[in-house]
Design a protein around this motif. Sequence first.
Motif, PDB file in Angstrom:
ATOM      1  N   LYS A 117      28.125  41.368  52.019  1.00 35.03           N
ATOM      2  CA  LYS A 117      27.869  41.599  53.439  1.00 35.03           C
ATOM      3  C   LYS A 117      28.417  42.961  53.852  1.00 35.03           C
ATOM      4  O   LYS A 117      29.450  43.405  53.348  1.00 35.03           O
ATOM      5  N   ARG A 118      27.717  43.611  54.796  1.00 34.08           N
ATOM      6  CA  ARG A 118      28.101  44.958  55.230  1.00 34.08           C
ATOM      7  C   ARG A 118      28.309  44.957  56.744  1.00 34.08           C
ATOM      8  O   ARG A 118      27.544  44.332  57.494  1.00 34.08           O
ATOM      9  N   ILE A 119      29.359  45.649  57.198  1.00 29.95           N
ATOM     10  CA  ILE A 119      29.670  45.679  58.630  1.00 29.95           C
ATOM     11  C   ILE A 119      29.826  47.125  59.104  1.00 29.95           C
ATOM     12  O   ILE A 119      30.067  48.034  58.309  1.00 29.95           O
ATOM     13  N   ALA A 154      38.818  43.385  55.098  1.00 27.61           N
ATOM     14  CA  ALA A 154      37.404  43.296  54.728  1.00 27.61           C
ATOM     15  C   ALA A 154      37.254  43.239  53.208  1.00 27.61           C
ATOM     16  O   ALA A 154      36.452  42.459  52.677  1.00 27.61           O
ATOM     17  N   ILE A 193      33.733  41.957  51.954  1.00 31.74           N
ATOM     18  CA  ILE A 193      32.835  42.569  52.940  1.00 31.74           C
ATOM     19  C   ILE A 193      32.927  44.087  52.824  1.00 31.74           C
ATOM     20  O   ILE A 193      34.026  44.641  52.770  1.00 31.74           O
ATOM     21  N   VAL A 233      22.783  46.307  57.812  1.00 33.90           N
ATOM     22  CA  VAL A 233      24.092  45.905  58.330  1.00 33.90           C
ATOM     23  C   VAL A 233      24.037  44.436  58.732  1.00 33.90           C
ATOM     24  O   VAL A 233      23.069  43.993  59.354  1.00 33.90           O
ATOM     25  N   ASP A 234      25.100  43.694  58.357  1.00 36.89           N
ATOM     26  CA  ASP A 234      25.126  42.254  58.623  1.00 36.89           C
ATOM     27  C   ASP A 234      26.035  41.855  59.775  1.00 36.89           C
ATOM     28  O   ASP A 234      25.915  40.742  60.297  1.00 36.89           O
ATOM     29  N   GLY A 235      26.967  42.725  60.156  1.00 37.96           N
ATOM     30  CA  GLY A 235      27.895  42.375  61.222  1.00 37.96           C
ATOM     31  C   GLY A 235      28.437  43.603  61.921  1.00 37.96           C
ATOM     32  O   GLY A 235      28.399  44.718  61.379  1.00 37.96           O
ATOM     33  N   LEU A 236      28.958  43.412  63.135  1.00 37.29           N
ATOM     34  CA  LEU A 236      29.459  44.524  63.945  1.00 37.29           C
ATOM     35  C   LEU A 236      30.831  44.169  64.508  1.00 37.29           C
ATOM     36  O   LEU A 236      31.022  43.080  65.052  1.00 37.29           O
ATOM     37  N   PHE A 252      33.938  36.184  60.479  1.00 37.60           N
ATOM     38  CA  PHE A 252      32.808  36.554  59.623  1.00 37.60           C
ATOM     39  C   PHE A 252      32.731  35.640  58.398  1.00 37.60           C
ATOM     40  O   PHE A 252      31.657  35.204  57.992  1.00 37.60           O
TER      41      PHE A 252
END
Length: 530
Positions: free
Chosen positions: A2-4, A33, A38, A104-107, A172
Amino acid sequence: MKRIVIIGSSGGNLYNLGGKDPQKLLREIQLQAGSAGIEIAGVQFIAAEGSMDTAGGKTEAAVYSWKAEAGGIVVAFTGTLEECNQYVQSTDAELARQLTDGLVDGLISMSADPNGTNAQVVAAAVKKQIPIVGTGGTSMALISAKGANVLLTSGTTGTTNRTRAISFMTAFAKKWGLSYRPVIGEGKGTGTDTSAGSPWKRINIRGIMMSSLPGFIALALILALSKIPGLDMLSGVFDVLIKALPVVIAAIAAKQVSDMEEVSVVAGVLAGILSVDGGIIGGMIGGIGAGLLVNVLFRTCIEWKFPTTTVNIIAGGVSGLIAGLIVYYLLAPVALQAGEWVKVLIEGAVSYSPILAGLIAGLLIWPAIIGGVYHAAILPIVLLEMEKTGNSFLGAVDMVGLVMVSAGITLANMILPRDKSEATVAAPGFLINMGFGTFVEAAYPFMFSNKLVFAGAIASAGIAGMMVGVFDVRGTAYVPSVMAPLLSNSMLGFIAAMASGLICSLLITLIANQIAKKKAVQQADGKASA
């Protein structure tokens, strides 16, 4: 993986709670992370040299971004706050494109500006319903109002860099079904080191005692000052400090076990205050319990989606209260009695034969420190003695048998070294031992390279310990040698015991060095004649 993306600013209230050190704030997120598996895809963070509540367009600021090829977080731009805002607006579109393209998977949002500087990124996140976590009451409220997929939102009050980062990653990890164990400490660069993840593994009695030592030395100093004519009013301060020692122990124990920054310190202080009646053992139990509970309650509250501010209040406040109340109502008498037993055991041995007790303690103290037993067993006993009287029988043996003997050995190697280079090595050790009452390890190179010096160190410590018994001295190490007698119960007796340790080890080492030099000369002559 996963990428943030991380967006935001040093904020108003956030500035006082970690935002003024953006590198540390962002590095903590990177660390946690990495532990959650992540990847950070981008950073867009504006750090002003002052709180955003009072900053203006001309305030100096910097923009932090993510450069994987450069090893992570870098300063991408510096200038006034107005210029930094303009710069970020020019890069906002690129980050927004990554979100739109599904890269991008999350912020993570911290005191962001969803209607201005960070508008495009936030709009893309809302459109793609990308999970968002963040702090900053006003900004998160605006983001939520736009219909964003907010997993975790909170104000900033009561949070720390570590607790924010852990709460973000916990949210997350739960959303994405990832295995995550918070990293405590600095990790190993990438944030993947979770070996210290279990609070139980961080319970270290020796470490807690060593870290608490300055508090006990302060107690000894006040005791010495209270004996000076005209300063007898300090005896009341001495009584206060004795009651405060369990609080010091508890705060350090909670910090080391939990290592959740200010949250664990608060929990430890609360537990320590309630554990005062249990002495320093009670304080340690309360602090360790508080540290363990901080981690449990923190994680539980995050999983229940409590606001981060509330999580910190519960983790810090309730953990300290629960651990402290357990000691207060159940364990304090037992803990206090355990400390009394140690004191009675020492006093009993000294009463039976102070000379014999001092001799045995002196003979054993070098093997104890070399074998690693000193800091694990002897130092806690010294501190337990000091808790009652401000000085200690074993503390006096420490000073005369370790510090003074080490000083004598190093002094001898300054006066008559086997080799000229050894004088250079010995000088710093002698000065530190005499000036600060520590660094007995300075004698190791000379002891381990010469059996006679080694035996002389043990014999000298035994003689010095015996002198402690002769004069029935109580004292402490870890203070300058000229000050140590002032902190004892018998100044002249302590001076005599200190001198005996130093002089004996000095003379034996001088003799040993002379014998070693003669042997070296004879061997050289033998080789030359051959």
